[in-house]
Structure formats: C-alpha cells, structure tokens
Motif scaffolding. Structure first.
Motif, PDB file in Angstrom:
ATOM      1  N   SER A  81       0.847  -1.197   0.000  1.00 55.30           N
ATOM      2  CA  SER A  81       0.000   0.000   0.000  1.00 55.30           C
ATOM      3  C   SER A  81       0.880   1.244   0.000  1.00 55.30           C
ATOM      4  O   SER A  81       2.108   1.156   0.179  1.00 55.30           O
ATOM      5  N   GLY A  82       0.234   2.397  -0.166  1.00 53.01           N
ATOM      6  CA  GLY A  82       0.973   3.653  -0.061  1.00 53.01           C
ATOM      7  C   GLY A  82       1.436   3.891   1.364  1.00 53.01           C
ATOM      8  O   GLY A  82       2.524   4.424   1.602  1.00 53.01           O
ATOM      9  N   THR A  83       0.602   3.495   2.328  1.00 51.12           N
ATOM     10  CA  THR A  83       0.993   3.626   3.734  1.00 51.12           C
ATOM     11  C   THR A  83       2.231   2.769   3.994  1.00 51.12           C
ATOM     12  O   THR A  83       3.188   3.203   4.645  1.00 51.12           O
ATOM     13  N   LEU A  86       5.258   4.445   2.584  1.00 48.19           N
ATOM     14  CA  LEU A  86       5.761   5.518   3.460  1.00 48.19           C
ATOM     15  C   LEU A  86       6.487   4.935   4.665  1.00 48.19           C
ATOM     16  O   LEU A  86       7.575   5.395   5.042  1.00 48.19           O
ATOM     17  N   THR A 107      -2.901  16.570   3.570  1.00 52.20           N
ATOM     18  CA  THR A 107      -2.482  15.278   3.027  1.00 52.20           C
ATOM     19  C   THR A 107      -3.348  14.220   3.689  1.00 52.20           C
ATOM     20  O   THR A 107      -3.911  14.455   4.763  1.00 52.20           O
ATOM     21  N   TRP A 108      -3.452  13.066   3.077  1.00 55.12           N
ATOM     22  CA  TRP A 108      -4.187  11.989   3.739  1.00 55.12           C
ATOM     23  C   TRP A 108      -3.460  11.648   5.039  1.00 55.12           C
ATOM     24  O   TRP A 108      -2.234  11.675   5.102  1.00 55.12           O
ATOM     25  N   ALA A 110      -2.490   9.181   6.423  1.00 55.26           N
ATOM     26  CA  ALA A 110      -1.456   8.131   6.384  1.00 55.26           C
ATOM     27  C   ALA A 110      -0.047   8.728   6.412  1.00 55.26           C
ATOM     28  O   ALA A 110       0.878   8.095   6.941  1.00 55.26           O
ATOM     29  N   THR A 111       0.134   9.916   5.856  1.00 54.18           N
ATOM     30  CA  THR A 111       1.466  10.537   5.892  1.00 54.18           C
ATOM     31  C   THR A 111       1.887  10.747   7.346  1.00 54.18           C
ATOM     32  O   THR A 111       3.044  10.545   7.709  1.00 54.18           O
ATOM     33  N   VAL A 152       4.286  16.367  -0.061  1.00 57.19           N
ATOM     34  CA  VAL A 152       3.230  15.529  -0.650  1.00 57.19           C
ATOM     35  C   VAL A 152       2.716  16.229  -1.916  1.00 57.19           C
ATOM     36  O   VAL A 152       2.247  17.364  -1.839  1.00 57.19           O
ATOM     37  N   ASP A 178       5.979  11.958  -0.919  1.00 56.07           N
ATOM     38  CA  ASP A 178       4.736  11.193  -0.931  1.00 56.07           C
ATOM     39  C   ASP A 178       4.073  11.447  -2.285  1.00 56.07           C
ATOM     40  O   ASP A 178       3.529  12.530  -2.535  1.00 56.07           O
ATOM     41  N   ALA A 180       1.693   9.511  -3.593  1.00 55.77           N
ATOM     42  CA  ALA A 180       0.467   8.699  -3.670  1.00 55.77           C
ATOM     43  C   ALA A 180      -0.553   9.290  -4.644  1.00 55.77           C
ATOM     44  O   ALA A 180      -1.191   8.561  -5.393  1.00 55.77           O
ATOM     45  N   GLN A 181      -0.693  10.613  -4.631  1.00 54.94           N
ATOM     46  CA  GLN A 181      -1.738  11.237  -5.447  1.00 54.94           C
ATOM     47  C   GLN A 181      -1.201  11.832  -6.748  1.00 54.94           C
ATOM     48  O   GLN A 181      -1.921  12.587  -7.414  1.00 54.94           O
ATOM     49  N   SER A 202       1.415   5.087  -4.118  1.00 57.24           N
ATOM     50  CA  SER A 202       0.268   4.238  -3.775  1.00 57.24           C
ATOM     51  C   SER A 202      -0.354   3.703  -5.063  1.00 57.24           C
ATOM     52  O   SER A 202      -0.434   4.417  -6.069  1.00 57.24           O
ATOM     53  N   GLN A 204      -3.443   2.240  -4.686  1.00 57.03           N
ATOM     54  CA  GLN A 204      -4.776   1.998  -4.135  1.00 57.03           C
ATOM     55  C   GLN A 204      -5.831   2.363  -5.186  1.00 57.03           C
ATOM     56  O   GLN A 204      -5.529   3.016  -6.193  1.00 57.03           O
ATOM     57  N   LYS A 207      -6.248   5.733  -7.062  1.00 50.23           N
ATOM     58  CA  LYS A 207      -5.059   6.379  -7.597  1.00 50.23           C
ATOM     59  C   LYS A 207      -4.976   6.245  -9.126  1.00 50.23           C
ATOM     60  O   LYS A 207      -5.725   5.494  -9.733  1.00 50.23           O
TER      61      LYS A 207
HETATM   62  C1  LIG Z   1      -1.253  11.624   0.044  1.00 49.75           C
HETATM   63  C2  LIG Z   1      -1.438  10.190   0.424  1.00 49.75           C
HETATM   64  N1  LIG Z   1      -0.467   9.554   1.104  1.00 49.75           N
HETATM   65  C3  LIG Z   1      -0.575   8.269   1.446  1.00 49.75           C
HETATM   66  C4  LIG Z   1      -1.698   7.541   1.138  1.00 49.75           C
HETATM   67  C5  LIG Z   1      -1.819   6.123   1.601  1.00 49.75           C
HETATM   68  O1  LIG Z   1      -1.958   5.241   0.534  1.00 49.75           O
HETATM   69  P1  LIG Z   1      -2.720   3.841   0.753  1.00 49.75           P
HETATM   70  O2  LIG Z   1      -4.165   4.125   0.849  1.00 49.75           O
HETATM   71  O3  LIG Z   1      -2.355   3.077  -0.504  1.00 49.75           O
HETATM   72  O4  LIG Z   1      -2.160   3.234   1.968  1.00 49.75           O
HETATM   73  C6  LIG Z   1      -2.743   8.146   0.438  1.00 49.75           C
HETATM   74  C7  LIG Z   1      -3.965   7.388   0.094  1.00 49.75           C
HETATM   75  O5  LIG Z   1      -5.024   7.883  -0.078  1.00 49.75           O
HETATM   76  C8  LIG Z   1      -2.611   9.519   0.067  1.00 49.75           C
HETATM   77  O6  LIG Z   1      -3.582  10.138  -0.582  1.00 49.75           O
END
Ligand SMILES: Cc1ncc(COP(=O)(O)O)c(C=O)c1O
Length: 427
Positions: A81-83, A86, A107-108, A110-111, A152, A178, A180-181, A202, A204, A207
């Motif tokens: 995953s993106g998480t 990271l 940012t989401w 998860a960062t 990000v 980051d 991911a987006q 990511s 996911q 994306k």
């Molecule tokens: C900016 C950002 N970072 C990290 C993530 C985490 O990615 P994931 O959902 O694949 O774990 C996301 C996911 O939406 C994101 O938008």
C-alpha cells in the motif's frame, strides 16, 4: 445571470449525464490485466520469492524493473500500500524515536500515521497556494530534532522540489516524497518520486493506476534500497537474488507485494502516460474555456510549481471566501458537475490536519502513548487545531472539480458552460 437559472434554485442543469467516477486506472482495466493475472494463477506462483515452479512469471520483479526504468530511478520495491511505502521509506531512512518529520497540513492522514508507526513525531506545516507543502513554513519549523521532510504532491500537483532539495541539503535532512496522489507527475522534466532520498507511491483503487491496494518505493541509493527490502520482508534479506552478505538484519514487517498485484501493476503502468495525457487535455480545455469568467469575477485556478508536470486529477479554483466556495460547489453539483470544497470544519475529512483526531489527541494503539511520551523525544509538537490557519483559509476557499480520463467532449463543454453559468450568477 439571475440565480433562478441555476439548477440549485430550480433551473435546468447545464449537464444531464452523471459525471464519470474518478477511478482512472481501474476504469481503464481490460483484457491485458486479465491475461496477466491468469498467467500468475495458471503458474500457481502467487508469492514473489518462491513457488512450485522456477520458470513461473516474476510479475512483481518485472513491475519493479519497468517502474524503475520509467522513473529513471535505480531501484523500485513493490509493497502492499501507499501507507506501507511511506513506512518502508521512513524505516529505510532510519527515522525513529525522538525524530521530528515535517509534513503538510493537507495530506491523507497516512502521511502522519506512517511517521508515528516509525516512532517519529509528525510536525504539521502550512501549504502554499498550490495546496502543497510550503517550503518557507517548513524552514520555520525545523528544529535540532528534525530528521526528515515529506513533501506531498497533493491532488496531482508537484511540490516546489527545488526549494525542498535545497532545504534538505542545507539542514542535512532526509527528503521522502509522498507521490500517492501524483503518480506520473513531474517537476521541471524530472519524475516525481525521484527528487528525494526515497519516493513513496500508492496503487490503491482511487489512484492514477491501481492494483486495488498496493504501493511502491523508489530510490537511487543502494543502502536505502537494501534497508527497504529488509524492512518490508520481515527484517530478512536472504532472498536468492539479493547480494547482501555484509548486511546486519533488523526487525521488519511483511509488506511484500503479491504476484497478482505485480501482474496488475505491470499492465497498469503501461496505461499511465496515456491516462494522464487525457486528463491534461480535459483540464486545459476547462481552464481555457473559463479564463474569461475567472478574470471577470475575480477567481482563479490554484497556481502551480510546474503546470506541465501536473497529473491533472482535478481542477481547483480558489475563491474570494469560504462562503462563496461552498455555494459555488453546491451550485456546480446541481449542474451535474463533480465539485466539492476542500475544508469544512463541520465535515470530518482526514485529508486535513484539523480533523486528524488521533494525531492531534496523540492517541496510539499502545497503552503508554509512545512515541509522544517517549523519553527520547524532547520537543512538544504544536497540535492546536488552528496551527496552520493559512492552509485552512486556502482549503476553505477551494472549489475542487474532479477530472478523469473518461470525460467526453460533451462533458468538458458542459463543465465549461456550467462553471460560467454558476460564476456569472453567484460571484
Ligand atoms: C497523500 C497520500 N499519502 C498516502 C496515502 C496512503 O496510501 P494507501 O491508501 O495506498 O495506503 C494516500 C492514500 O489515499 C494519500 O492520498
């Protein structure tokens, strides 16, 4: 134009068809993905490192090689995953107890949580008008405890990487992007994810390209790559093709990508540039078609650190006030245009630090509240809900319109007509 003409107040909508949903890679999936996944199933080798047959496909490895070649990066590691990307990047960079990591207010979550799970302390900094991390505010928040910065590339927009690479060099900090987006985006001709020590992607479902869930880490540094490999694979680095006899292992996790995800990722990667080209063309037409009304009514698309490198997953207009943005978004929705605002204090949204309850409340799964209570941490992060007022102001005034590769000529023309209609009546 009078307000009564707006669909919001009973008029006929500018568009009648529903706006296509934004799952760019997913909606482009076809026979190639099916075939690649079938190859894996027929081989019965679902695990990247071993299986019943030595001649089976190696889809994760192939994807990693192809993605590295695409990025011009030395190494790519597929993860879950993106998480996970990271967390792996932070672990590879050695972030841990006592370390502060500066992240954006927008940012989401998860960062932030990835930093916490590596026992670091997220420090929240302002975004600038591009809605990406503001290097000047980051510079103000650097302390002797700062070890890394995570710019990000939010909603497809490249961060000011010139400023961040200079800042990281000056203060001897790790730079982890980051992406991911913004997979497929660039800054002054260089792919996003290749400026920092490490880039975290990511895959996911929402994306640009997707494996449902998935991610990847990119780096040019062999040492960081080996550490990332180790961390993501239980702390071991003993696989057949890994030349790491000199390495001392450390405890890790399992973020290994499956062969099925690797199969999907490899095919999706081939779609990336074409999908982005479509989005860019659609966005450029809406911007051009609404330039006059923007000028006349005093609003504008968010500026960019490099418009040519924007992934164009959305078009964001900045309005004079939050009230105007709210009304415009509602009116655009009624015209069947997929619009929203980006910050409303009353609506929970984990893309904005203001709503990050677990972070602001320093709540973790462990009973002692580590890392915030860790004796190695000597600082005190500022987690007041108004710590980044400029970000809240900008996000509150933003109207976000989804762009995706499925937009037809009629969709684009309808969007332009709808935006002109709404802005003429409301602003
Ligand atoms: C900016 C950002 N970072 C990290 C993530 C985490 O990615 P994931 O959902 O694949 O774990 C996301 C996911 O939406 C994101 O938008």
């Amino acid at each position: 134009m009078s307000k009564e003409k707006l669909a919001l107040y009973g008029g006929t909508p500018a568009r009648t068809a529903p706006w296509p949903r934004t799952f760019p890679g997913a909606l482009d999936m076809g026979d190639e993905e099916a075939q690649a996944v079938m190859e894996v199933l027929q081989s019965r080798n679902l695990f990247r490192y071993a299986g019943p047959s030595d001649v089976a496909p190696h889809k994760v490895k192939d994807f990693e090689k192809a993605f590295a070649a695409h990025l011009g990066a030395r190494y790519v590691l597929g993860v879950t995953s993106g998480t996970a990307a990271l967390m792996t990047a932070l672990a590879a960079a050695g972030i841990g107890p006592g370390d502060e990591v500066i992240i954006p207010a927008y940012t989401w979550i998860a960062t932030a949580t990835a930093v916490v799970w590596n026992m670091g302390i997220p420090i929240i900094a302002e975004v600038d008008e591009t809605l990406t991390l503001d290097p000047e505010d980051v510079a103000r928040r650097i302390t002797p405890r700062t070890r890394a910065i995570i710019p990000v590339h939010m909603r497809g927009a490249p961060c000011n990487m010139e400023a961040f690479t200079a800042l990281a060099r000056k203060h001897n900090l790790r730079l982890i992007e980051d992406v991911a987006q913004a997979n497929g985006g660039s800054y002054h001709g260089q792919w996003l994810g290749t400026f920092g020590d490490l880039g975290a992607f990511s895959l996911q479902f929402y994306k640009m390209i997707t494996t449902g869930e998935g991610g990847a880490v990119a780096t040019n540094d062999l040492d960081l790559y080996r550490r990332a490999q180790m961390y993501h694979d239980g702390g071991g680095i003993w696989r057949r093709d890994q030349d790491v006899a000199d390495f001392v292992t450390f405890t890790g996790v399992n973020f290994r990508m499956t062969e099925i995800a690797g199969a999907l990722a490899g095919v999706q990667l081939q779609r990336l540039d074409r999908l982005i080209a479509k989005q860019r063309a659609a966005k450029a037409r809406i911007i051009a078609g609404t330039a006059d009304i923007c000028h006349a009514k005093g609003f504008a698309p968010r500026p960019s650190h490099d418009a040519d490198g924007d992934v164009s997953v959305c078009l964001v207009y900045l309005l004079p006030s939050a009230a105007a943005a709210q009304e415009m978004a509602r009116a655009l929705q009624a015209e069947n245009i997929s619009a929203s605002t980006l910050f409303d204090p009353t609506k929970e949204d984990w893309h904005i630090y203001y709503h990050w309850g677990p972070i602001l409340g320093k709540r973790t799964a462990n009973r002692l509240g580590c890392p915030w209570t860790c004796p190695y941490y000597t600082g005190e992060p500022d987690y007041r809900q108004d710590v980044c007022p400029r970000s809240l102001d900008l996000l509150g005034r933003a109207v976000h319109i989804d762009i995706n590769p499925l937009l037809t000529d009629a969709d684009i023309e309808g969007a332009v007509a709808g935006i002109i209609k709404v802005a003429s009546a409301l602003l």
